[in-house]
Design an enzyme around this catalytic site. Sequence first.
Site, PDB file in Angstrom:
ATOM      1  N   GLU A 224      -4.330  -1.450  -1.091  1.00 46.16           N
ATOM      2  CA  GLU A 224      -3.894  -1.270  -2.470  1.00 46.16           C
ATOM      3  C   GLU A 224      -3.328  -2.561  -3.058  1.00 46.16           C
ATOM      4  O   GLU A 224      -3.674  -2.951  -4.166  1.00 46.16           O
ATOM      5  CB  GLU A 224      -2.838  -0.152  -2.533  1.00 46.16           C
ATOM      6  CG  GLU A 224      -2.262   0.050  -3.925  1.00 46.16           C
ATOM      7  CD  GLU A 224      -1.273   1.205  -4.003  1.00 46.16           C
ATOM      8  OE1 GLU A 224      -1.001   1.850  -2.970  1.00 46.16           O
ATOM      9  OE2 GLU A 224      -0.760   1.460  -5.111  1.00 46.16           O
TER      10      GLU A 224
ATOM     11  N   ASP B  99       7.107  -1.017  -1.529  1.00 46.80           N
ATOM     12  CA  ASP B  99       5.824  -0.309  -1.530  1.00 46.80           C
ATOM     13  C   ASP B  99       4.666  -1.171  -1.026  1.00 46.80           C
ATOM     14  O   ASP B  99       3.855  -1.616  -1.830  1.00 46.80           O
ATOM     15  CB  ASP B  99       5.523   0.165  -2.962  1.00 46.80           C
ATOM     16  CG  ASP B  99       4.458   1.231  -2.999  1.00 46.80           C
ATOM     17  OD1 ASP B  99       3.967   1.606  -1.927  1.00 46.80           O
ATOM     18  OD2 ASP B  99       4.120   1.679  -4.104  1.00 46.80           O
TER      19      ASP B  99
ATOM     20  N   GLU C 205       7.909  10.693  -7.035  1.00 47.85           N
ATOM     21  CA  GLU C 205       6.860  10.474  -8.037  1.00 47.85           C
ATOM     22  C   GLU C 205       6.358  11.799  -8.620  1.00 47.85           C
ATOM     23  O   GLU C 205       5.155  12.018  -8.760  1.00 47.85           O
ATOM     24  CB  GLU C 205       5.705   9.662  -7.439  1.00 47.85           C
ATOM     25  CG  GLU C 205       6.158   8.274  -6.982  1.00 47.85           C
ATOM     26  CD  GLU C 205       5.038   7.348  -6.518  1.00 47.85           C
ATOM     27  OE1 GLU C 205       4.026   7.862  -5.988  1.00 47.85           O
ATOM     28  OE2 GLU C 205       5.181   6.121  -6.669  1.00 47.85           O
TER      29      GLU C 205
END
Length: 703
Positions: free
Chosen positions: A415, A387, A308
Amino acid sequence: MSVPVTGRASAHAGKSIWHAAWLPPAAFRELGSRPVLVHGEGLLVDTVLDEVSRACARYGGRVWHGPPWQVDADLVLALREAGRVPNVAAESARLGATPAVNGAGDGALGDEGYLLARVDGVTVVLADAPAGLLYGMFHVVRLGAAAFDDELPARRHRPALDRRILDHWDNVDIHPVSGQIERGYAGGSLFWRDGAARHDHARLRDYGRLLAACGVNAITVNNVNVHDTEARLLTDRLGDVAETAQVLRPYGVRVHLSVSFAAPVVLGGLPTADPLDDRVRAWWAAATRRVYQRIPDFGGYVVKADSEGRPGPFAYGRDHADGANLLAEALAPHGGVVRWRAFVYDHRQDWRDRSTDRARAAHDHFAPLDGRFDDNVILQVKFGPIDFQPREPVSPVLAAMPATRLAVELQATQEYTGQQRHVCYLGPWWSEVLRFRPRGEAGGTIADVAAGRAGAGGGLVAVANVGDDPFWTAHPLAQANLYAFGRLAWDPLLVPGAILDEWIDLTWLPVATGDPETVRRTMHAIMDDSWRTYERYTAPLGVGFMVRPGHHYGPDVDGYEYTPWGTYHFADRDGVGVDRTRATGTGFTGQYPPPWSEVYESRERCPDELLLFFHHVPYRHVLHSGRTVIQHIYDTHFAGVEEVAAMRERWRLVAGAVDPAVHDRVAERLDEQFRSAVEWRDQINTYFFRKSGVPDAHGRRIH
Ligand code: GCW
């Protein structure tokens, strides 16, 4: 009657007041109302002494540490190496002259283990190192009155995993995109505020205490995305890290640091960060030496490299083993480890290209490197290939690298599981992951992989879910996730419902609730199945994502569909799901060993809950449950919302039986969860109804 439960810190007038979580003073009532003998020396023994002394001062007990020893103790906490214990029962246990104790099995207690037994009317905790005594004391606290019951079985206790770590994704500066804490949902950071250290020692110490009480023994104080200011924690801002380490040390919690792979360039002024360059190696060696001069028990580094957009060895034509070994070499003389993250994938992929599969990336990058990593490298692998979704298969990397120390990374910060606005007790999900056997019934579990040989493997890591919110985790019930993480890292075979009972007993003490049994039943009714409830009203059958891009809260079915992020569902008018088979898809199923390579490859054998992760199927495909895919989507989404409505009702009924501040906070969150679940249901059902044209068999309202 209800009594507010606040921490001892509520006495700090003018400072923040925070909830006691699982250690309100009354949790120490049984221990604190008795004569207690503490035998041994050391920093963590002092912590035990301090805890016991405070409890005894409050509840009328007495504590002895050193002569004169005139005491008939009810509880003895002793280091074996401290020599003769001035208590007959404890001394005979120490000498191994007590049959019950001898029957408790052999084996050393190690640095953190302890023996707990009831001998001739005395409860005895024996340890070989101070940390063991601390964990043993918290075990006594957990047991409450049962610790003093003559039926208490003698047992040796040792953690299954040596490394039980929380990674904080906290920034020192407020980052323009990710804020003070990346993916943080519980207020500000405990460590940092607006560019500086907070120095809030009272709160930090309480945090260390909560961690020790559930078994966590290390934290990372900064985000794996290391920005400019945070990079300097390694050098000129090291003092702040040392200070945190000092506050947490009495609770056996060691500190780790996330570092930037580009540090030799951005901090050291070198022209390169090439891992094979001697100047770079010397720079890391010197920087690391300075870290250990300030923090002798420093744990090690965490690195997110070539992921990322973070810097990494690829820029120099080197691979991840070269990169990780560079830092390992610097840390080795001091006994530190580098945790190198396996979360590496192409975040700039072309959505039109159906052959690139993000799920494959970690295995493609790392499996070929097995055997190339130094002994003090730990490869830290997210539990699933994508993820932290509410449902994913277990990452195949965890079965592919027998010659590498592997850590399993979980996400306590919610998240993708409701961002601490939704109740989502993750214990059952983590337990499922830890008990999974990637080589089938005859092979070991994921917990075994994390444990490595004799517990010395990579361990278990979770991204932390706490902040400076008065309830630590914003949603008071999310505290249970932190607690469950620590307990599962200590013993991965613990049953999630039993962990919840421990947490309930410690947190919602009878003295603080009008009706403890109703409170317990309510907690279980709301939390036991809350992860599955969350799964029901969000993305179906393992397909994942369908969240709003960026902040990841709430539904947006096509939000990521035409983006470079590699998280697609491929829904069209005929069907949905990702073909990851070897026969016709991306070949990801081939990264698993048998039997899973075969099970996942087969549309017929693939478990329902993962069907859309592995296969693209027609809407009328019939699941093992007997329902079609489309009907499953409708049914689970209606059911999920009803379950949230029931949670809300249940919670209303315990108003008056729990601390009003906690009640209000949970009630407000349940209202939001209900609103959000309805939004999920309506968007998902409407989307698939419009795509498929298949009506709901029960004629319910779809928009
Ligand atoms: O899930 C993603 C998060 C990023 C995070 C990244 C990672 C710290 O959305 O915020 O970055 O994972 O694990 O590195």
